[in-house]
Design a protein around this motif. Structure first.
Motif, PDB file in Angstrom:
ATOM      1  N   GLU A 141       4.493 -16.104 -31.974  1.00  0.00           N
ATOM      2  CA  GLU A 141       5.469 -16.491 -31.186  1.00  0.00           C
ATOM      3  C   GLU A 141       6.805 -16.197 -32.057  1.00  0.00           C
ATOM      4  O   GLU A 141       7.229 -16.638 -32.963  1.00  0.00           O
ATOM      5  CB  GLU A 141       5.595 -18.129 -31.151  1.00  0.00           C
ATOM      6  CG  GLU A 141       6.551 -18.753 -30.386  1.00  0.00           C
ATOM      7  CD  GLU A 141       6.829 -18.731 -28.872  1.00  0.00           C
ATOM      8  OE1 GLU A 141       5.677 -18.274 -28.623  1.00  0.00           O
ATOM      9  OE2 GLU A 141       7.683 -19.141 -28.376  1.00  0.00           O
ATOM     10  N   PRO A 142       7.696 -15.340 -31.214  1.00  0.00           N
ATOM     11  CA  PRO A 142       8.774 -14.813 -31.897  1.00  0.00           C
ATOM     12  C   PRO A 142       9.737 -16.127 -32.513  1.00  0.00           C
ATOM     13  O   PRO A 142      10.048 -16.836 -32.213  1.00  0.00           O
ATOM     14  CB  PRO A 142       9.690 -14.029 -30.695  1.00  0.00           C
ATOM     15  CG  PRO A 142       8.651 -13.675 -29.932  1.00  0.00           C
ATOM     16  CD  PRO A 142       7.596 -14.712 -29.975  1.00  0.00           C
TER      17      PRO A 142
ATOM     18  N   ARG B 207      15.630  -8.446 -24.627  1.00  0.00           N
ATOM     19  CA  ARG B 207      14.670  -8.013 -25.694  1.00  0.00           C
ATOM     20  C   ARG B 207      13.445  -9.089 -25.591  1.00  0.00           C
ATOM     21  O   ARG B 207      12.403  -8.727 -25.539  1.00  0.00           O
ATOM     22  CB  ARG B 207      15.236  -8.339 -27.178  1.00  0.00           C
ATOM     23  CG  ARG B 207      16.206  -7.001 -27.302  1.00  0.00           C
ATOM     24  CD  ARG B 207      15.489  -5.614 -27.139  1.00  0.00           C
ATOM     25  NE  ARG B 207      14.276  -5.317 -27.980  1.00  0.00           N
ATOM     26  CZ  ARG B 207      13.955  -4.157 -28.518  1.00  0.00           C
ATOM     27  NH1 ARG B 207      14.523  -3.272 -28.634  1.00  0.00           N
ATOM     28  NH2 ARG B 207      12.927  -4.379 -29.384  1.00  0.00           N
ATOM     29  N   LEU B 208      13.910 -10.522 -25.369  1.00  0.00           N
ATOM     30  CA  LEU B 208      13.103 -11.508 -25.308  1.00  0.00           C
ATOM     31  C   LEU B 208      12.159 -11.148 -24.031  1.00  0.00           C
ATOM     32  O   LEU B 208      10.812 -11.246 -24.148  1.00  0.00           O
ATOM     33  CB  LEU B 208      13.474 -12.734 -25.308  1.00  0.00           C
ATOM     34  CG  LEU B 208      13.919 -13.289 -26.548  1.00  0.00           C
ATOM     35  CD1 LEU B 208      14.643 -14.785 -26.427  1.00  0.00           C
ATOM     36  CD2 LEU B 208      12.805 -13.323 -27.449  1.00  0.00           C
TER      37      LEU B 208
ATOM     38  N   ARG C  85      11.422  -8.429 -22.622  1.00  0.00           N
ATOM     39  CA  ARG C  85      10.790  -7.205 -22.786  1.00  0.00           C
ATOM     40  C   ARG C  85       9.469  -7.705 -23.725  1.00  0.00           C
ATOM     41  O   ARG C  85       8.433  -7.093 -23.500  1.00  0.00           O
ATOM     42  CB  ARG C  85      11.467  -6.196 -23.790  1.00  0.00           C
ATOM     43  CG  ARG C  85      11.228  -4.695 -23.482  1.00  0.00           C
ATOM     44  CD  ARG C  85      12.034  -3.828 -24.330  1.00  0.00           C
ATOM     45  NE  ARG C  85      11.413  -3.726 -25.522  1.00  0.00           N
ATOM     46  CZ  ARG C  85      12.020  -2.551 -26.534  1.00  0.00           C
ATOM     47  NH1 ARG C  85      12.636  -1.868 -25.992  1.00  0.00           N
ATOM     48  NH2 ARG C  85      11.354  -2.571 -27.419  1.00  0.00           N
ATOM     49  N   PHE C  86       9.773  -8.690 -24.585  1.00  0.00           N
ATOM     50  CA  PHE C  86       8.295  -8.876 -25.514  1.00  0.00           C
ATOM     51  C   PHE C  86       7.401  -9.523 -24.379  1.00  0.00           C
ATOM     52  O   PHE C  86       6.367  -9.069 -24.599  1.00  0.00           O
ATOM     53  CB  PHE C  86       8.922 -10.048 -26.239  1.00  0.00           C
ATOM     54  CG  PHE C  86       7.785 -10.806 -27.002  1.00  0.00           C
ATOM     55  CD1 PHE C  86       7.226 -10.292 -28.058  1.00  0.00           C
ATOM     56  CD2 PHE C  86       7.319 -12.071 -26.500  1.00  0.00           C
ATOM     57  CE1 PHE C  86       6.113 -10.880 -28.718  1.00  0.00           C
ATOM     58  CE2 PHE C  86       6.181 -12.593 -27.411  1.00  0.00           C
ATOM     59  CZ  PHE C  86       5.595 -12.135 -28.222  1.00  0.00           C
TER      60      PHE C  86
ATOM     61  N   HIS D 292       5.710  -6.931 -22.113  1.00  0.00           N
ATOM     62  CA  HIS D 292       4.858  -6.078 -23.100  1.00  0.00           C
ATOM     63  C   HIS D 292       3.543  -6.954 -23.240  1.00  0.00           C
ATOM     64  O   HIS D 292       2.379  -6.285 -23.414  1.00  0.00           O
ATOM     65  CB  HIS D 292       5.458  -5.739 -24.347  1.00  0.00           C
ATOM     66  CG  HIS D 292       4.699  -5.071 -25.461  1.00  0.00           C
ATOM     67  ND1 HIS D 292       3.918  -5.536 -26.458  1.00  0.00           N
ATOM     68  CD2 HIS D 292       4.435  -3.643 -25.511  1.00  0.00           C
ATOM     69  CE1 HIS D 292       3.142  -4.484 -27.065  1.00  0.00           C
ATOM     70  NE2 HIS D 292       3.575  -3.348 -26.531  1.00  0.00           N
ATOM     71  N   GLU D 293       3.658  -8.182 -23.408  1.00  0.00           N
ATOM     72  CA  GLU D 293       2.625  -9.113 -23.697  1.00  0.00           C
ATOM     73  C   GLU D 293       1.887  -9.697 -22.658  1.00  0.00           C
ATOM     74  O   GLU D 293       0.866 -10.347 -22.897  1.00  0.00           O
ATOM     75  CB  GLU D 293       3.046 -10.267 -24.792  1.00  0.00           C
ATOM     76  CG  GLU D 293       3.820  -9.644 -26.232  1.00  0.00           C
ATOM     77  CD  GLU D 293       2.759  -8.548 -26.859  1.00  0.00           C
ATOM     78  OE1 GLU D 293       1.520  -8.819 -26.927  1.00  0.00           O
ATOM     79  OE2 GLU D 293       3.141  -7.926 -27.946  1.00  0.00           O
TER      80      GLU D 293
ATOM     81  N   THR E 170      13.785 -10.155 -31.050  1.00  0.00           N
ATOM     82  CA  THR E 170      14.839 -10.852 -31.081  1.00  0.00           C
ATOM     83  C   THR E 170      15.265 -11.078 -32.651  1.00  0.00           C
ATOM     84  O   THR E 170      16.371 -10.600 -33.012  1.00  0.00           O
ATOM     85  CB  THR E 170      15.158 -12.003 -29.987  1.00  0.00           C
ATOM     86  OG1 THR E 170      15.035 -11.313 -28.982  1.00  0.00           O
ATOM     87  CG2 THR E 170      16.530 -12.864 -30.548  1.00  0.00           C
TER      88      THR E 170
ATOM     89  N   GLU F 187       6.368  -5.486 -31.279  1.00  0.00           N
ATOM     90  CA  GLU F 187       6.759  -6.750 -30.629  1.00  0.00           C
ATOM     91  C   GLU F 187       6.487  -7.640 -32.119  1.00  0.00           C
ATOM     92  O   GLU F 187       5.619  -7.575 -32.784  1.00  0.00           O
ATOM     93  CB  GLU F 187       6.264  -7.114 -29.536  1.00  0.00           C
ATOM     94  CG  GLU F 187       6.621  -6.408 -28.443  1.00  0.00           C
ATOM     95  CD  GLU F 187       8.148  -6.489 -28.075  1.00  0.00           C
ATOM     96  OE1 GLU F 187       8.701  -7.117 -28.831  1.00  0.00           O
ATOM     97  OE2 GLU F 187       8.620  -5.807 -27.258  1.00  0.00           O
ATOM     98  N   CYS F 188       7.246  -8.837 -32.230  1.00  0.00           N
ATOM     99  CA  CYS F 188       7.055  -9.732 -33.254  1.00  0.00           C
ATOM    100  C   CYS F 188       5.994  -9.596 -34.380  1.00  0.00           C
ATOM    101  O   CYS F 188       4.879  -9.906 -33.860  1.00  0.00           O
ATOM    102  CB  CYS F 188       7.287 -11.261 -32.720  1.00  0.00           C
ATOM    103  SG  CYS F 188       7.494 -12.208 -33.915  1.00  0.00           S
TER     104      CYS F 188
ATOM    105  N   CYS G  14       9.570 -13.234 -39.119  1.00  0.00           N
ATOM    106  CA  CYS G  14      10.957 -13.392 -38.708  1.00  0.00           C
ATOM    107  C   CYS G  14      11.755 -13.674 -40.100  1.00  0.00           C
ATOM    108  O   CYS G  14      13.027 -13.352 -39.782  1.00  0.00           O
ATOM    109  CB  CYS G  14      11.024 -14.387 -37.675  1.00  0.00           C
ATOM    110  SG  CYS G  14       9.545 -14.340 -36.435  1.00  0.00           S
TER     111      CYS G  14
END
Lengths: 433, 198
Positions: free
Chosen positions: A94-95, A343-344, A346-347, A350-351, B126, B164-165, B169
């Protein structure tokens, strides 16, 4: 410890106490620090007593959903008619979230001990530890600790010499955010594409390989040895606010902040103090614009809202967002909100596993529309289209990936609409450089 | 040499039973193989590989559980997961090659064509993005000579992709070079980092 920074006096170090101390990674080092005493204690209790203790503690799932761990365990069949499994979710993707990584890097035995206690409680003889493929270092460290735990008789057919079988297998992921969703994770262990499953049946009835299964997050399981050793009541007492949110929580703070890192505080800690005091506030000359408090899937808070938020499950809900995984993304005044929301999105595009139309198409459309806006070619109705699209993406799919894409988009448009509007109606002249 | 490789690849693609839809993929793979000087790939599940696989299989109640680990073994041996590799995995696990391909294509970390000796993944989601991750990507493309995302540098050493991530971070910007996980990379630190691997 605000790893990688020195511990802050206002932290309550339970899980993170040995972060940065390489000796704690070894079996001998873990024993010296009181390790595996809780497992020994748990194996001397009945399974029901272990579950009751965890229920008493109020421990809730730290992966994001916040479901009470003891209650989840109690859903497993009492009468065992086939194999039971425990899956530990170490697919941390999770970003904004990087807490489980530190738990595995510094205290692998803490996690193994938690896994073993939970496995005993739910009558699982086999644990699958699902580690995301990119976590090469945690994977090596966990494997070394696992080998040592087997060599010392902690695990195996006669775990701790107590006549109980507890096996733990590390299953390496291969790059897929969605495998952090518990049913996708089980499919991935089964050697399938990581598509989430429709529930019911719930995992406690039909889980991995068709057998009753419990899935818990790394941080959740790592809390269990401390609860057994010091008592559920002690854990429950670790709260500054709501009796529904108990214990400590690791917050991963990242983005444009002075001291990014992991900070462990008790539930109910004020966001303002965590951000400004522990994490050092903004970088020189910068002011706070927004905070995404619980990993990228939750609604964005404005600076004002953030300064007034209590960090527990209820405190975040009161502000219209969620505690989630505790991955806190800090955004300062230099950040282009439209671009970062793209960007989020896009994440998530992508996922997306692409099973559900709303998600497969919706995430992709969201990105396209946001890119159009950023390119100076946005149409006047675009923001309303995005809001409508996001609504259609919420609550209509097998899992919540689609909702997770919609949440930051909707909250950003509602709270930072002028930033979006600046791109509209001026043609290419307004395009992002 | 390249002519022989091309012929060999064509044969393998045909043996895979690909239909019209797969031809483009086979052609792209053949091109990539020629670029990377890849010839016939040795079997992964010979004596030693088989023993390793058996130990993995013992941990799962169904053979399919060993699919992801077996694919990792193929990638470790060959640097990517080729159609032959997928066919071999399918054979040892009692699955069809089509099923295996369906799984391989789901996961981003399995390379479906040869990549540079050093595969670079830069996190640009991000939290890292606001800390300068896109500058790090640009610096890698320049320092490695790869030029464009996903392309391999002319010397065959470097492939750079955005990831991606990566789940680190607080240590922006994290970069993976093969299995090495490097924290806190900045655009300025990229040239020295690339030089260390060269």
């Amino acid at each position: 410890m605000g790893f990688p920074h020195p511990p802050h006096p206002r932290e309550t170090q339970v899980l993170s106490r040995w972060f940065g101390d390489a000796e704690a990674r070894t079996y001998a080092g873990w024993i010296k620090r009181g390790g595996y005493a809780a497992l020994e204690q748990a194996l001397g209790m009945t399974r029901e007593q272990v579950i009751e203790e965890v229920k008493t503690s109020g421990l809730r799932g730290r992966g994001g959903a916040g479901f009470p761990a003891g209650v989840k365990w109690s859903f497993m069949p009492r009468q065992k008619t086939k194999a039971h499994y425990l899956c530990c979710n170490a697919d941390e993707s999770e970003p904004g979230t990087f807490k489980d990584r530190e738990i595995m890097r510094w205290t692998p035995h803490q996690l193994l001990e938690g896994c073993a206690i939970a496995a005993y409680a739910i009558q699982a003889e086999q644990v699958f530890l699902y580690i995301r493929g990119e976590f090469t270092e945690p994977l090596r460290i966990m494997q070394a600790a696992l080998d040592e735990a087997y060599a010392r008789g902690v695990l195996g057919a006669n775990a701790m010499g107590k006549g109980v079988r507890i096996d733990i297998t590390i299953h390496r992921g291969a790059g897929a955010y969605i495998c952090g969703e518990e049913t996708a994770l089980m499919n991935s262990i089964e050697g399938k594409r990581g598509n989430p499953r429709i529930r019911p049946p719930f995992p406690a009835a039909v889980g991995v390989f068709g057998c009753p299964t419990t899935i818990n997050n790394v941080e959740t399981l790592s809390s269990v040895p401390h609860i057994i050793a010091r008592g559920g009541a002690w854990y429950k007492g670790l709260s500054l606010s709501s009796p529904k949110s108990t214990g400590t929580k690791l917050f991963s703070i990242c983005g444009t902040v002075a001291r990014p890192g992991n900070y462990e505080v008790t539930m109910g800690f004020p966001l303002k103090e965590l951000l400004l005091d522990l994490a050092g506030g903004m970088r020189p000359g910068r002011t706070l614009k927004a905070v995404i408090p619980g990993g990228s899937s939750v609604p964005i808070l404005t600076a004002e809202e953030a300064m007034d938020t209590l960090l527990d499950y209820e405190g975040c809900v009161a502000k219209g967002t969620m505690l989630g995984s505790g991955g806190m993304i800090v955004l300062d005044d230099s950040v282009d909100m439209v671009y970062q929301v793209m960007r989020l999105a896009r994440f998530y595009a992508h996922e997306s596993c692409a099973q559900c139309t709303q998600c497969r198409e919706g995430t992709a459309w969201t990105v396209k529309i946001l890119q159009r806006i950023l390119g100076g070619e946005g149409r006047p109705a675009d923001l309303d289209v995005l809001l409508d699209l996001s609504e259609q993406m919420t609550g209509r799919t097998i899992c919540v990936l689609s909702d997770s894409c919609a949440a930051p988009v909707v909250s950003a448009i509602r709270k930072f609409r002028p930033e979006f509007e600046r791109y509209l109606g001026h043609g290419k002249a307004a395009a992002r450089a | 040499m390249s002519a022989a490789d091309g012929a060999g690849t064509g044969g393998a693609g045909g043996a895979g039973g690909s239909g019209a839809g797969a031809r483009t993929g086979a052609a792209a793979t053949a091109r990539a193989r020629a670029e990377h000087g890849v010839a016939v790939l040795p079997a992964v599940f010979g004596d030693e590989g088989r023993r390793k696989l058996d130990a993995i299989l013992a941990r799962y109640p169904a053979k399919s559980g060993a699919l992801l680990p077996a694919l990792w073994m193929v990638q470790e041996a060959h640097g990517w997961v080729s159609p032959e590799g997928m066919a071999e995995v399918a054979a040892v696990l009692g699955l069809t090659p089509a099923y295996v391909k369906g799984v391989v294509t789901f996961y981003t970390m399995y390379h479906q064509h040869p990549v540079g000796k050093y595969f670079v993944q830069v996190c640009t989601t991000t939290p890292c993005n606001v800390c300068g991750a896109e500058d790090v990507v640009a610096a890698f493309l320049k320092a490695t000579g790869a030029g464009a995302l996903g392309a391999t540098s002319p010397d065959g050493l470097w492939t750079v992709v955005e990831s991606e991530c990566l789940g680190a971070c607080g240590f922006a910007t994290p970069v993976m070079i093969n299995d090495d996980f490097i924290e806190g990379v900045t655009a300025e630190s990229v040239p020295a980092l690339v030089a260390r691997y060269r």
